[in-house]
Design a protein around this motif. Structure first.
Motif, mmCIF file in Angstrom:
data_model
loop_
_atom_site.group_PDB
_atom_site.id
_atom_site.type_symbol
_atom_site.label_atom_id
_atom_site.label_comp_id
_atom_site.label_asym_id
_atom_site.label_seq_id
_atom_site.Cartn_x
_atom_site.Cartn_y
_atom_site.Cartn_z
ATOM 1 N N SER A 6 0.838 -1.199 0.000
ATOM 2 C CA SER A 6 0.000 0.000 0.000
ATOM 3 C C SER A 6 0.875 1.252 0.000
ATOM 4 C CB SER A 6 -0.904 0.003 1.225
ATOM 5 O OG SER A 6 -0.126 0.201 2.389
ATOM 6 N N LYS A 7 0.275 2.377 -0.364
ATOM 7 C CA LYS A 7 1.006 3.646 -0.313
ATOM 8 C C LYS A 7 1.438 3.942 1.120
ATOM 9 C CE LYS A 7 -1.008 5.936 -4.310
ATOM 10 N NZ LYS A 7 -1.798 7.090 -4.788
ATOM 11 N N THR A 10 4.453 1.839 1.968
ATOM 12 C CA THR A 10 5.610 2.360 1.247
ATOM 13 C C THR A 10 6.176 3.579 1.969
ATOM 14 O OG1 THR A 10 4.741 1.517 -0.836
ATOM 15 C CG2 THR A 10 6.385 3.271 -0.986
ATOM 16 N N ARG A 11 5.304 4.444 2.464
ATOM 17 C CA ARG A 11 5.749 5.622 3.211
ATOM 18 C C ARG A 11 6.372 5.231 4.549
ATOM 19 N NH1 ARG A 11 0.406 7.674 1.397
ATOM 20 N NH2 ARG A 11 0.831 9.089 -0.317
ATOM 21 N N TRP A 119 -0.633 7.604 8.503
ATOM 22 C CA TRP A 119 0.111 7.249 7.297
ATOM 23 C C TRP A 119 -0.776 7.063 6.077
ATOM 24 C CZ3 TRP A 119 5.138 7.966 7.153
ATOM 25 C CH2 TRP A 119 5.794 8.131 8.370
ATOM 26 N N SER A 120 -1.992 6.628 6.281
ATOM 27 C CA SER A 120 -2.891 6.411 5.144
ATOM 28 C C SER A 120 -3.398 7.734 4.565
ATOM 29 C CB SER A 120 -4.072 5.548 5.562
ATOM 30 O OG SER A 120 -4.797 6.185 6.590
ATOM 31 N N LYS A 123 -0.206 13.175 2.430
ATOM 32 C CA LYS A 123 -0.270 13.651 1.041
ATOM 33 C C LYS A 123 1.114 13.586 0.412
ATOM 34 C CE LYS A 123 -4.558 15.084 1.462
ATOM 35 N NZ LYS A 123 -5.500 14.061 1.533
ATOM 36 N N ASP A 124 1.151 13.256 -0.868
ATOM 37 C CA ASP A 124 2.405 13.279 -1.596
ATOM 38 C C ASP A 124 2.863 14.717 -1.722
ATOM 39 O OD1 ASP A 124 2.710 10.550 -2.057
ATOM 40 O OD2 ASP A 124 1.353 10.614 -3.760
#
Length: 126
Positions: A6-7, A10-11, A119-120, A123-124
């Motif tokens: 998941s994003k 990954t973060r 974390w979910s 924002k990028d």
């Protein structure tokens, strides 16, 4: 086929790697200390650490992260545990026969205060 991470994971993974890279020589921290700072659970940190690539393992001071009781994990592969012990001792830490780091106050690295990150929802950055 394996599911892509998941994003959020990954973060989290990138932040664990960044924080481990900041642990100074002669110091150690714990999976839990990193986790508290990141507002995740220690298992997340341990999962990232146990799945480092060969290149990451060579570049990062992974050996400076130990269990909550300042001990080399008894669940670790014995050869990896020996390597961790050697590296910690080479940096001036004394480790007893059971794998506990001695003089912990002298060697403990404080990661930082708890960060209120979800974390979910991060924002990028542009």
């Amino acid at each position: 086929m394996a599911k892509a991470p998941s994003k959020a994971f990954t973060r989290i993974r990138a932040e664990v790697i960044r924080l481990v890279g900041l642990i100074p020589e002669g110091k150690f921290t714990t999976y839990g200390s990193i986790a508290v700072h990141m507002n995740v659970v220690a298992r997340h940190v341990a999962t990232v650490m146990s799945h480092l690539t060969l290149e990451e393992s060579k570049a990062l001071p992974w050996h400076r992260v130990v269990s909550a009781d300042a001990r080399i994990s008894p669940n670790m592969n014995p050869e990896t545990a020996k390597k961790q012990r050697r590296r910690l001792k080479a940096e001036g830490m004394k480790i007893n026969a059971e794998g506990y780091i001695q003089n912990t106050d002298e060697h403990f690295h404080v990661v930082g205060p708890r960060r209120e990150i979800r974390w979910s929802e991060v924002k990028d950055e542009a």
